[in-house]
Design an enzyme around this catalytic site. Sequence first.
Site, PDB file in Angstrom:
ATOM      1  N   THR A 159      -7.160  -5.660  10.545  1.00 44.09           N
ATOM      2  CA  THR A 159      -6.286  -6.451   9.675  1.00 44.09           C
ATOM      3  C   THR A 159      -4.981  -6.808  10.372  1.00 44.09           C
ATOM      4  O   THR A 159      -4.492  -7.932  10.256  1.00 44.09           O
ATOM      5  CB  THR A 159      -5.993  -5.682   8.373  1.00 44.09           C
ATOM      6  N   GLN A 166      -3.785 -10.609  11.006  1.00 43.74           N
ATOM      7  CA  GLN A 166      -2.512 -11.115  10.471  1.00 43.74           C
ATOM      8  C   GLN A 166      -1.595 -11.615  11.586  1.00 43.74           C
ATOM      9  O   GLN A 166      -0.900 -12.619  11.420  1.00 43.74           O
ATOM     10  CB  GLN A 166      -1.817 -10.021   9.657  1.00 43.74           C
ATOM     11  N   CYS A 204     -15.930   2.406   2.283  1.00 43.87           N
ATOM     12  CA  CYS A 204     -16.080   2.836   0.881  1.00 43.87           C
ATOM     13  C   CYS A 204     -17.478   2.531   0.336  1.00 43.87           C
ATOM     14  O   CYS A 204     -17.867   3.076  -0.700  1.00 43.87           O
ATOM     15  CB  CYS A 204     -15.023   2.159   0.015  1.00 43.87           C
ATOM     16  N   ILE A 208       6.205   0.578  19.324  1.00 45.49           N
ATOM     17  CA  ILE A 208       4.936   1.163  18.861  1.00 45.49           C
ATOM     18  C   ILE A 208       4.932   1.235  17.342  1.00 45.49           C
ATOM     19  O   ILE A 208       5.801   1.850  16.725  1.00 45.49           O
ATOM     20  CB  ILE A 208       4.709   2.565  19.460  1.00 45.49           C
ATOM     21  N   LYS A 210      -4.861  -5.850 -30.419  1.00 45.62           N
ATOM     22  CA  LYS A 210      -3.807  -4.965 -29.909  1.00 45.62           C
ATOM     23  C   LYS A 210      -4.481  -4.061 -28.881  1.00 45.62           C
ATOM     24  O   LYS A 210      -5.230  -3.153 -29.218  1.00 45.62           O
ATOM     25  CB  LYS A 210      -3.198  -4.162 -31.058  1.00 45.62           C
TER      26      LYS A 210
END
Length: 451
Positions: free
Chosen positions: A16, A20, A44, A277, A433
């Site tokens: 990721t 990005q 997962c 880093i 509600k």
Amino acid sequence: MGQKVVVVGGVGGGATTASQIRKLNDEIEIVIFEKTEYVSFGACGMPYYIGDIIEERDHLFAATPESLAKKVNANVKVRHEVVSIDRKNKVVKVKDLKNDHLFEEQYDYLVLAPGASAIIPTIDGLHSIPHFTLRHIENMDKIKEFINENHPKTCSIIGAGFIGLEVAENLKHLGIDVTVVERSDHVLSIIDKDISERILKELEEQGISIHIGDALEKVLPNKTLLLSSGKELQADFIIMAAGIKPNNTLAKDAGLPIGESGGIQTNAYMQTEDPSIYAVGDAIESIDFIDKSKKQVPLAWPAHRQSFIAAKNITGTKQPFEGMLGTAITKVFDLTVASTGFNEGTLKQKKLPFATVYHEGKSHAGYYPGAKNVLIKVHFCTKTGKIYGANIVGGEGVDKRIDVLATAILGGLTITDLQAIETSYSPPYSSPKDLLNIVGYKGEQILFDQK
């Protein structure tokens, strides 16, 4: 000459971050080193592949090394382990595991996303019985292969956290008799004990044998497990799900500070003590959103958010990570259980003044078929009404309500503000509600009674 970013780890946080960075900058050179053969997989989903709920193995992969390299325009090297960091010269030493070859790679920025490893307690005789952990694709494949080749009838799972219970359900789905051994006094330790009782009851009704407040002491001959209580169990194999530990050796050897939790310390910009880093994901010690205390929670959302923050800062936009709530959810047979924020034990440990609202109702209009019970438990500050955390358990609609509560905490809403949230209504989905609206009304009464 352009800048180079070296990423250690090619799964959630590492992939990721690289993705990005590329979205924000076309010029930076990106090199990704991944110790295993796999990148960008859905960890997962592994229990559900083992249980044949997810039938196609390939569906777990968001990318192959080749497709990731093409998508991110990066040099992706699998079966390559970064073994040391020379911070002074900004060089990492890398071992090509396939060819048993060492080489060096220079960097301008280094991103550490090595993840975490399963904890395997030292247990006498453990070597004498087939036993597995479940953190990586290789682990999953070994479990699947063992089941397919040996057709085991019994399994003992050590640990009743999310992974332990998800594996228990999926093994039961395969027709295997499952026993779960948990050292603490209730299953799913991040959930309040009274809420976890609902899960315990569901497990027992589904035929899962549970031993709470017990531990695996020793493995005796003939695949006999001796528990600390003196009880003996029979198992054809064991799944070790007793927790995980951050992979911090690389950072520690480089002299980077490690937190009390074992995670790599970072600042709000995901930088370590060394400004060149960065570190993200399961390997780091992060911060809590509510009180900014140190927190180490290995979940997918924080890893991806931290990766976005790291990428922003590497490419020149200063943006802090605000912290995590630890929002989590899992399916346990016919129930769903979820939590966000502080649980009861944490609030007592921090000595924060709090009150609790309980409300149980139907997931949608009672006259519409299929409505299920949902129990909501929300903790809030007795002085300000600020929401601290929540647990929810039920048959459906748990996910949307825990997400509303996580949003409420992020937005600084109070318990009484829940009254005013205009939730969508149609008989198959809710009531005029909503359950959370009622929690808000109950919370207001508690605050009034305490004045």
